[in-house]
Write an enzyme that holds these catalytic residues in place. Structure first.
Site, PDB file in Angstrom:
ATOM      1  CG  HIS A 131     -31.449 -21.081  -3.063  1.00 26.84           C
ATOM      2  ND1 HIS A 131     -32.641 -21.761  -3.044  1.00 26.84           N
ATOM      3  CD2 HIS A 131     -31.923 -19.697  -2.972  1.00 26.84           C
ATOM      4  CE1 HIS A 131     -33.259 -21.604  -1.954  1.00 26.84           C
ATOM      5  NE2 HIS A 131     -32.760 -19.835  -2.196  1.00 26.84           N
ATOM      6  CB  CYS A 139     -12.396 -20.106 -10.373  1.00 26.50           C
ATOM      7  SG  CYS A 139     -10.995 -20.738  -9.644  1.00 26.50           S
ATOM      8  CB  CYS A 144     -10.778 -17.157 -11.332  1.00 24.05           C
ATOM      9  SG  CYS A 144      -9.174 -17.464 -12.055  1.00 24.05           S
ATOM     10  CB  CYS A 171     -10.939 -22.954 -12.291  1.00 22.95           C
ATOM     11  SG  CYS A 171     -10.564 -21.189 -13.355  1.00 22.95           S
ATOM     12  CB  CYS A 174      -6.366 -20.024 -12.505  1.00 24.94           C
ATOM     13  SG  CYS A 174      -7.694 -21.308 -11.187  1.00 24.94           S
TER      14      CYS A 174
HETATM   15 ZN   LIG Z   1      -9.754 -19.767 -11.597  1.00 24.11          ZN
END
Ligand SMILES: [Zn+2]
Length: 279
Positions: A131, A139, A144, A171, A174
């Site tokens: 899991h 992200c 990403c 992230c 980004c």
């Molecule tokens: Zn990202």
């Protein structure tokens, strides 16, 4: 604690060349992690959600990362902190010990997302986290790919409301919000590649050990989400291996030769270890 089935379990372990370990929530409870069993158990661990009428099923939904990210990260950020702060109980090292005497060692198949097998010293490449793991994030920005370690993030959680305070984990590439890389309910967006790669390693190992004597020990894996139970049963059948099932409430086993131990994980592991030392 003595019991003929502990002796039988010890014999199976002593004569095995490889050990497949299945683990579910019951394994973590013995380390002091909260028992989410039933709505009452969940609310006892998270009283703030009782006021909101939110049970585990409604909290473990990826939708919250869009609609209320502070609530979502409040829940998972708190758990991440708890998993980091908690030490795996001594049963983990008993398992490691037993496996170290076997020619092919051990492989772990767990539904737990706490990373405690790694923390207890099991090799990363010998673990399947079916899991996912709370120690990895993915992200939500949409561009990403893959997962990143959660290690750089600490989430500040208000313990009255169980809401996360800003800044939330973002992230590094980004700047978009990230979420834990774990499988939630109704979760088609879960990035499963890490778990899939782990599973492929386990399949290769199982092929390698096929001609050998495999022992399967399952600790605290319940019927509610039966991924671990089902897996151990299928592999026991396929490898003609004895299944040792430790489960305080649901110890019933599919075959006559399997070993049924209706105990908590740690107490059963200790009792088996005593039998192993006795020989
Ligand atoms: Zn990202």
């Amino acid at each position: 604690m003595s019991h003929p089935d502990f002796r039988r379990a010890a014999e199976v372990i002593r004569s095995a060349d490889a050990l497949l370990i299945g683990a579910g929530a019951g394994m973590g409870v013995d380390s002091g992690l909260p028992d989410f069993r039933g709505t009452e158990g969940f609310w006892k661990a998270y009283p703030a959600y009782e006021k909101l009428g939110l049970d585990l099923g409604s909290m473990a939904n990826p939708q919250w990362f869009e609609s209320d990210p502070e609530l979502a990260w409040g829940f998972y950020g708190h758990r991440l902190g708890l998993y980091r702060a908690t030490e795996p109980h001594p049963g983990f090292s008993l398992l490691r010990d037993w496996a170290s005497r076997m020619r092919h060692g051990a492989f772990v198949f767990t539904s737990n997302v706490d990373g405690h097998f790694q923390k207890a010293g099991f090799a990363e490449e010998r673990i399947v986290e079916v899991h996912g793991s709370l120690h990895f994030v993915q992200c939500l920005g949409g561009t990403c790919k893959g997962v990143q370690p959660a290690a750089p993030y600490t989430v500040d959680v208000d313990l009255e409301t169980f809401r996360a305070r800003q800044p939330l984990p973002r992230c590094a590439t980004c700047g978009a919000l990230v979420r834990p890389n774990i499988l939630m309910f109704l979760d088609p967006g879960w990035e499963y590649a890490r778990s899939r790669d782990q599973r492929q390693r386990l399949d290769r190992w199982l092929e390698e050990v096929r001609p050998r004597r495999l022992a399967i020990i399952e600790c605290g894996a319940g019927k509610a989400i039966p991924s671990v139970r089902g897996f151990c049963e299928v592999k026991a059948q396929a490898h003609d291996a004895t299944l040792i099932r430790i489960n305080v409430r649901e110890a019933d086993v599919p075959r006559e030769d399997d070993i049924r131990l209706p105990f908590k994980a740690l107490e059963a592991l200790r009792a088996i270890d005593e039998e192993l030392r006795r020989a």
